[in-house]
Every structure is written in C-alpha cells, then in structure tokens.
Scaffold this motif. Sequence first.
Motif, PDB file in Angstrom:
ATOM      1  N   LEU A  86       8.839  15.151  11.484  1.00 51.93           N
ATOM      2  CA  LEU A  86       9.584  15.433  10.255  1.00 51.93           C
ATOM      3  C   LEU A  86      10.134  14.133   9.681  1.00 51.93           C
ATOM      4  N   ARG A  87       9.568  13.724   8.542  1.00 50.52           N
ATOM      5  CA  ARG A  87      10.054  12.523   7.870  1.00 50.52           C
ATOM      6  C   ARG A  87      11.377  12.856   7.181  1.00 50.52           C
ATOM      7  N   PRO A  88      12.336  11.949   7.193  1.00 48.19           N
ATOM      8  CA  PRO A  88      13.582  12.212   6.466  1.00 48.19           C
ATOM      9  C   PRO A  88      13.443  11.799   4.998  1.00 48.19           C
ATOM     10  N   GLY A 125      -4.104   9.926  10.126  1.00 48.49           N
ATOM     11  CA  GLY A 125      -3.014  10.705   9.537  1.00 48.49           C
ATOM     12  C   GLY A 125      -3.173  10.766   8.035  1.00 48.49           C
ATOM     13  N   ALA A 126      -2.307  11.365   7.442  1.00 45.08           N
ATOM     14  CA  ALA A 126      -1.307  12.308   7.867  1.00 45.08           C
ATOM     15  C   ALA A 126      -1.124  13.314   6.739  1.00 45.08           C
ATOM     16  N   THR A 127      -0.711  14.512   7.106  1.00 51.49           N
ATOM     17  CA  THR A 127      -0.377  15.477   6.065  1.00 51.49           C
ATOM     18  C   THR A 127       1.021  15.167   5.525  1.00 51.49           C
ATOM     19  N   TYR A 170      11.941   8.334   4.918  1.00 52.57           N
ATOM     20  CA  TYR A 170      10.744   9.054   4.472  1.00 52.57           C
ATOM     21  C   TYR A 170       9.478   8.558   5.178  1.00 52.57           C
ATOM     22  N   ARG A 171       8.526   7.967   4.453  1.00 49.31           N
ATOM     23  CA  ARG A 171       7.235   7.595   5.056  1.00 49.31           C
ATOM     24  C   ARG A 171       7.233   6.195   5.658  1.00 49.31           C
ATOM     25  N   ASN A 172       8.398   5.506   5.636  1.00 54.41           N
ATOM     26  CA  ASN A 172       8.377   4.082   5.985  1.00 54.41           C
ATOM     27  C   ASN A 172       9.492   3.628   6.927  1.00 54.41           C
ATOM     28  N   GLY A 173       9.968   4.525   7.760  1.00 55.13           N
ATOM     29  CA  GLY A 173      11.067   4.137   8.648  1.00 55.13           C
ATOM     30  C   GLY A 173      10.691   3.074   9.672  1.00 55.13           C
ATOM     31  N   MET A 221      -5.977  10.087   3.359  1.00 51.92           N
ATOM     32  CA  MET A 221      -5.972   9.910   4.819  1.00 51.92           C
ATOM     33  C   MET A 221      -5.900   8.431   5.145  1.00 51.92           C
ATOM     34  N   TYR A 222      -5.376   8.120   6.360  1.00 50.66           N
ATOM     35  CA  TYR A 222      -5.479   6.736   6.842  1.00 50.66           C
ATOM     36  C   TYR A 222      -5.963   6.717   8.287  1.00 50.66           C
ATOM     37  N   ILE A 223      -6.514   5.567   8.669  1.00 52.96           N
ATOM     38  CA  ILE A 223      -6.975   5.355  10.044  1.00 52.96           C
ATOM     39  C   ILE A 223      -6.317   4.064  10.525  1.00 52.96           C
ATOM     40  N   SER A 236       0.830  -1.217   0.000  1.00 56.55           N
ATOM     41  CA  SER A 236       0.000   0.000   0.000  1.00 56.55           C
ATOM     42  C   SER A 236       0.858   1.258   0.000  1.00 56.55           C
ATOM     43  N   GLU A 237       2.051   1.207   0.585  1.00 56.04           N
ATOM     44  CA  GLU A 237       2.882   2.414   0.701  1.00 56.04           C
ATOM     45  C   GLU A 237       3.827   2.595  -0.486  1.00 56.04           C
ATOM     46  N   ALA A 238       3.847   1.620  -1.413  1.00 57.06           N
ATOM     47  CA  ALA A 238       4.767   1.735  -2.559  1.00 57.06           C
ATOM     48  C   ALA A 238       4.316   2.871  -3.468  1.00 57.06           C
TER      49      ALA A 238
HETATM   50  N1  GLY Z   1       3.564   6.106   6.220  1.00 62.22           N
HETATM   51  C1  GLY Z   1       2.621   7.028   6.714  1.00 62.22           C
HETATM   52  C2  GLY Z   1       3.071   8.431   6.714  1.00 62.22           C
HETATM   53  O1  GLY Z   1       4.203   8.749   6.455  1.00 62.22           O
HETATM   54  O2  GLY Z   1       2.259   9.277   6.967  1.00 62.22           O
END
Ligand code: GLY
Length: 341
Positions: free
Chosen positions: A278-280, A235-237, A303-306, A222-224, A51-53
């Motif tokens: 803060l995502r890297p 989340g998330a912006t 980034y979004r998947n640490g 958005m996700y829950i 889902s995150e790819a």
């Molecule tokens: N993987 C979810 C987010 O970064 O918001």
Amino acid sequence: MFDAVFVGGGVIGLASAWRAAERGLEVCVLERDRAGSGASRVAAGILAPDSEAEPGHEPFVPFARRSLELYPAFVDGLGVDVGFWQCGMLAVAVDADEVDQIRHEFRGLRWLTPSECRALEPGLAPSIRGGLFSEQEASIDPRRLVDALASRVDVREGVEVTAVARDSVTLAGGETIAAGRVVVCAGAWSGFAGLPVRPVKGQVVRLRGELPAQRMLRTEHMYIVPRQNGEVVVGATVEERGFDTTVTAGAVHELLREAYRVLPEIAELELVDVSAGLRPGSPDNGPLVGEWEDGLLVATGHYRNGILLAPITAETIAALLAGDEPPPEALPFAPQRLVTA
Ligand code: GLY
Ligand code: FAD
C-alpha cells in the motif's frame, strides 16, 4: 527521555531516525509489526527522478534528483551491500501509440531507434519501435535497504501507537511515552494521526534467474527491474482499493504478459513471489515532510517514490529536529500546503 520518537518503521521512519541519530539525537522507532513490513518491503526499488515525475508535479524533479545525488553517500554510510546499481532506465515503445506517449516525455533525451535500443538490450522483442534511455537513473534492493537501516537504529517491533501529540505518543496498551518531538512516518496508515493519506495498492512479481537485461526497462503499463543478485522485479499495478492487499491472478497475468511482450526471455525465469503493498498517497500525491498541525512532525505520503526519496526526507527531518535549515528542495513539500484555513 528520547529527543525524538518515530512512529512507523518503514524506509522513511528508519532512514529519518538513522540520520537524526547521526546528528547525536537520542531516538527510537515504534513499529507495530516488523520493520519494513509495509510498502517498503514490496517496493521495486527504482530510483528514477525523471522517469517517475508526473505532469503537474514540477517541484518533484529537483527534490527527487537531490535525493538520488545523496544516495551513494547514504548507502556507503550503511556499510553493507544494499544492491545500489546505477544501471539506467530504458523506456520503450512497443506500438505506434506508445511511440507518441514516450516521445512526449522527451526531457532532452535523444530518441533511440529500435536497433539502438537492441544494442543496449539485445533481449528486447523484435517489435520494439524505439525508446528513451535515462543513463543516470538507478535501483536498489528495498528489502536489503530496510534490513540495513533497521540494524542501525533502536527499533521497537510489535508496538502500536494509537494517538500522537507534539511531544508524546500513546501505545495500544494505554502507556504514554514522552519525547522531545514525535515524527509520524506511518505510511498508508498515517490517517490514524489525522493526516490526509490514502492507501494505493500495488502488486509486483519477483522472478529469479540469469538476467535477461542489464538495465531497467519500462513501458507505459509496466516496469522490469533487474538486480545483480539475479532477482528480477516486474511491477506494478496502481489500484485505489482501500486497505486491500489481496494478490490477484489478473494482475499477475497482465504484468507478465506485458513483460513478455517487451522481453520474451522473461518466460524462462523462476517465479519466486507475488506481493501487494500500500503506497501512501496524499491529496496531491506529493510527500508531506515537515511540521503538521500542533507541532507534530510528519514524513509520509511518498506514494510511488518513498525509496527514492528516503535520503532527502531523512535529511529534512533530521535538520528540523536539530534546529537547522532543511534542504531548499524540500520546502514545496511542507505539509502546511494542505492545511485548510
Ligand atoms: N515507483 C514504482 C511504483 O510505485 O510502482
Ligand atoms: P511503509 O513502508 O508502509 O511503512 C510504514 C510503517 O508504519 C509500516 O511498517 C507499518 O506497520 C507502520 N505503522 C503504521 N501504523 C502504525 C502505528 N499506528 N504504530 C506503529 N507502527 C505503525 N518507491 C520507490 O521509490 N521506488 C520504487 O520502485 C517503488 N516501487 C513500489 C512498488 C510497489 C508495488 C509499491 C506498493 C510501492 C512502491 N514504491 C516505490 C513506493 C514505496 O514503497 C513507498 O513510498 C515507501 O515504502 C513508503 O515508506 P513508508 O516508510 O512511508 O511506509
């Protein structure tokens, strides 16, 4: 002298130090604030390789799937409950445009009709047009995860590193610590070590109460994420605003409005917390795991998947420190891909 010093006590530094220590190496983590005080404590905890790819990041899926495969043994090794839950992810469409967007993600999954979606999650809004269900995807509580990891390694909190080399770090007070190797895991702040990493702001809302869903839910916006202990994260912006962690009324409004559109019962939950992290992000938004310039080891840019990628990143760094072959899925994420001639 330490075999390895890790700069940054987020999920990546802590997990990597722990796996290296498990191989018999003498390690410590230097954290300028509190362990987990960066993005790791804000994260929702979605472990969703498919889902995150994002399109154009083909090597991501095998890397991330392998990390999810490693997760059960990884959390067993910690010996405490960190909220790991293989609850699956249901992506839903709320209007006709979203049907096209979500169907486009197909990935070999069968399209579910509105009534099939509601059979999985009875609380879904009547307006749902259908969806896709990824059964094997999971979640974890990142706060419990970082606390558990921090209890397993030697973490020095309140210690800021101002300069790094292959085999030493300089602290804010001017002291130098020598080590066999230095590993930079400073998340969105990794630029201090000359790495091309930028902060990408994300805001999330934490709610609590009787769970309105037993699976993770998401739309395009958005996700829950429900947890078995009654926490629900919305989340998330994704915002390019530099090192800004202001929580804004507009973000809370948008997230809760979208969540309510999908799952009306969300309105009954207690509002517990709103936070921004803060995502890297790297230039190609892929992680940087391996050797950078001048022999410096790095594990950043997740980034979004640490949270998802912590186990495989830790295995990769621990293998490199021990002089072993890293997992093959990690090779596309060697930082050298970004070094310009
Ligand atoms: N993987 C979810 C987010 O970064 O918001
Ligand atoms: P961080 O957790 O930011 O840790 C870096 C640490 O380094 C910090 O503690 C900082 O204080 C320390 N540090 C920095 N500079 C120095 C220095 N000079 N000296 C000493 N210490 C230093 N990922 C997922 O897999 N699933 C999700 O569902 C998910 N949801 C997210 C939701 C949001 C809103 C956000 C913001 C992120 C989310 N992420 C998610 C992404 C995930 O949080 C990050 O990829 C991950 O936490 C990065 O971990 P890290 O250890 O590299 O960085």
